[in-house]
Design an enzyme around this catalytic site. Structure first.
Site, PDB file in Angstrom:
ATOM      1  CD  GLU A  80      -4.664   7.661   9.933  1.00 10.22           C
ATOM      2  OE1 GLU A  80      -4.468   8.710  10.418  1.00 10.22           O
ATOM      3  OE2 GLU A  80      -4.343   6.609  10.297  1.00 10.22           O
ATOM      4  CE1 TYR A 110       0.105   2.859  13.534  1.00  8.66           C
ATOM      5  CE2 TYR A 110      -1.914   3.852  13.046  1.00  8.66           C
ATOM      6  CZ  TYR A 110      -0.737   3.247  12.729  1.00  8.66           C
ATOM      7  OH  TYR A 110      -0.305   3.318  11.391  1.00  8.66           O
ATOM      8  CG  HIS A 135      -1.188   8.978   3.492  1.00  9.89           C
ATOM      9  ND1 HIS A 135      -1.245   7.748   3.670  1.00  9.89           N
ATOM     10  CD2 HIS A 135      -0.847   9.540   4.837  1.00  9.89           C
ATOM     11  CE1 HIS A 135      -1.175   7.447   5.194  1.00  9.89           C
ATOM     12  NE2 HIS A 135      -0.735   8.192   5.625  1.00  9.89           N
ATOM     13  CG  ASN A 151      -5.112   3.290   8.782  1.00  9.42           C
ATOM     14  OD1 ASN A 151      -4.974   2.355   8.019  1.00  9.42           O
ATOM     15  ND2 ASN A 151      -4.675   4.467   8.410  1.00  9.42           N
ATOM     16  NE  ARG A 194      -3.189   2.719   2.727  1.00  7.77           N
ATOM     17  CZ  ARG A 194      -3.278   3.577   3.803  1.00  7.77           C
ATOM     18  NH1 ARG A 194      -2.736   2.901   4.793  1.00  7.77           N
ATOM     19  NH2 ARG A 194      -3.833   4.685   3.757  1.00  7.77           N
ATOM     20  CD  GLU A 214      -1.605   4.087   8.227  1.00  4.05           C
ATOM     21  OE1 GLU A 214      -1.415   4.531   9.184  1.00  4.05           O
ATOM     22  OE2 GLU A 214      -1.847   4.801   7.214  1.00  4.05           O
TER      23      GLU A 214
HETATM   24  O1  IFM Z   1       2.411   7.876  10.169  1.00  3.58           O
HETATM   25  C1  IFM Z   1       0.937   7.674  10.333  1.00  3.58           C
HETATM   26  C2  IFM Z   1       0.406   7.596   9.004  1.00  3.58           C
HETATM   27  O2  IFM Z   1       0.689   8.647   8.035  1.00  3.58           O
HETATM   28  C3  IFM Z   1      -1.231   7.724   9.231  1.00  3.58           C
HETATM   29  N1  IFM Z   1      -1.564   6.816  10.323  1.00  3.58           N
HETATM   30  C4  IFM Z   1      -0.907   6.775  11.531  1.00  3.58           C
HETATM   31  C5  IFM Z   1       0.653   6.721  11.356  1.00  3.58           C
HETATM   32  C6  IFM Z   1       1.355   6.762  12.725  1.00  3.58           C
HETATM   33  O3  IFM Z   1       1.139   7.905  13.227  1.00  3.58           O
END
Ligand code: IFM
Length: 465
Positions: free
Chosen positions: A169, A298, A124, A296, A80, A366
């Site tokens: 995002e 985290y 992006h 995505n 990606r 992600e």
């Molecule tokens: O680096 C970023 C990415 O560009 C978008 N999602 C979160 C990642 C980590 O912060």
């Protein structure tokens, strides 16, 4: 690590790695590329850590062959990456830049020759500065320009690229960019950010139509939805939870998957979200059925009620919703300061599936962790915390699949260490270390672990790439 220790994903599950143009390409003013809002922002003193910019980044523009060779050795099914809009269209609209078009031809051809499927993100965060100067995402013209850019990309690369992500995002583009001001364009607005959120979605809908008009394409959007917990069961904290879910999740999932604007937007923004930027047919456009949704993830969020920073609703930024963040998780944190809570990933996926009967198949576009990597005396980068993070989060995905969520694949963020936006180059997310002085690439232990996991998955499911 033995085969037994790898998370077990179903047959047909796909593995990949992800990057984004401004974070790795560099060559910011080469071969006719125009400036983006991130060039302007990062060159403004005080905006990024240590004044870092993406001028050179990981120099991928010149080293893409080496990077694709590393992807091939990693054994991923798919890569990606994002196209830089101002590399294709230096002024955002108008005459395309032939050398910019050529660069992605070369990259895509290199990937296909290595047996790797390209998954292209069209946006992006690197909006052409010329469009920002004309109002940026606050105005509908930018959404229309985005659709024209999507049509150009589909026309040029559509013979080799099947799957497309419109936006990455949009929460960050709209709210981190126009309300918190931590990202480009770096403003602190109320209504402007809400208008931007809407026009991003309109741009997405128009781009989906452009992609479909140009061929047999699969179209999706990548969202960074949050699993949000309330700090307590007190009614005021539960109300804070509703407002936070509106801001982070429902702004996107409502129009995309439920055909409506967020249920609690009036209490979240005191009526300001419902502005003149909304046109009668927009919900239908935005809700055009998708082939997939990218997610995505985290870390989770926990919220409590808090006083507004500004009394007057008209003077507030769009993120001043009377919420404070708490951190009750009691777990390890990555160097980003994010708590590591894999179970919240499963919760998020299950909740999304339960709430949205019209949800298309999910791809994890992600997931990964920034760690305090160092080159050891043996010349290697030993990153057991990242391996642990990836293993636990892949297991969380497997749990969600076992519970009935249709998740098709997973992309590690990130292939390479890169420009982490306002946080500059200190945060290292890569499976591959980049020495920014020499641009040497050093595959980390996590790179080998991920490669072995993919090999073990193929052996177990008897799949070949
Ligand atoms: O680096 C970023 C990415 O560009 C978008 N999602 C979160 C990642 C980590 O912060």
């Amino acid at each position: 690590m033995t085969d037994q220790a790898f998370p077990v994903l179903p047959a047909g599950f796909r593995f990949g790695a992800a990057t984004a143009a401004y974070q790795i390409e560099g060559a910011h003013d080469e071969d006719g590329r125009g400036p983006s809002v991130w060039d302007t922002f990062s060159h403004t003193p005080g905006r990024t850590l240590g004044g870092a910019t993406g001028d050179t980044a990981a120099d991928h523009y010149h080293r893409y062959r080496e990077d694709v060779a590393l992807l091939r050795d990693l054994g991923v099914d798919s890569y990606r990456f994002s196209i830089s809009w101002p590399r294709l269209l230096p002024a955002g609209t108008g005459t395309p830049n032939p050398k910019g078009l050529d660069f992605y031809d070369r990259l895509i051809d290199e990937l296909l020759a290595a047996g790797i499927e390209p998954l292209v993100t069209l946006y992006h965060w690197d909006l052409p500065q010329a469009l920002e100067d004309r109002g940026g995402w606050r105005v509908r013209e930018t959404a229309e320009a985005f659709a024209a850019y999507a049509a150009l990309a589909a026309e040029r690369y559509g013979d080799r690229v099947r799957r497309w992500i419109t936006l990455n995002e949009p929460y960050c583009s709209a709210f981190v960019g126009h309300a918190e001001g931590r990202h480009a364009p770096g403003t602190r607005e109320g209504r402007g950010a809400l208008a931007a959120a809407h026009h991003l979605l309109v741009g997405h809908g128009l781009a989906v139509r452009a992609l479909r008009a140009s061929g047999d394409h699969e179209a999706g959007i990548t969202l960074n939805l949050d699993r949000i917990h309330a700090a307590s069961d007190r009614p005021e904290d539960l109300a804070a939870l509703r407002r936070a879910e509106t801001l982070h999740n429902d702004v996107w999932t409502g129009p995309l998957f439920a055909g409506r604007y967020p249920e609690h937007e009036a209490e979240t923004w005191a009526g300001q979200a419902d502005g003149p930027w909304r046109l009668p047919d927009d919900l239908q456009l935005i809700g055009t059925p998708l082939d997939f949704v990218g997610l995505n993830y985290y870390r989770p969020l926990c919220v409590a009620a808090a006083p507004h920073q500004v009394d007057d609703p008209a003077g507030r930024t769009a993120v001043d919703i009377g919420v404070a963040e708490a951190d009750p998780y009691g777990t390890r944190h990555t160097t980003m300061g994010w708590p590591v809570v894999p179970s919240a990933f499963t919760e998020l996926l299950r909740d999304l599936h339960d709430r949205h009967p019209r949800l298309p198949p999910v791809w994890i576009t992600e997931n990964g962790s920034a760690e305090a990597d160092a080159v050891a005396p043996d010349g290697r980068v030993h990153d057991p915390d990242r391996i642990g993070y990836l293993a636990d989060h892949l297991s969380a995905v497997a749990d969600a699949i076992a519970a009935g969520v249709d998740v098709r694949g997973y992309y590690v963020w990130s292939l390479l260490d890169n420009f982490e936006w306002a946080r500059g180059y200190e945060q290292r997310f890569g499976l591959i270390r980049v020495d920014y002085d020499t641009q040497t690439r050093i595959p980390k232990d996590s790179y080998r672990w991920y490669r072995d996991l993919i090999t073990a998955h193929r052996a177990r499911t008897e799949e070949t790439r």
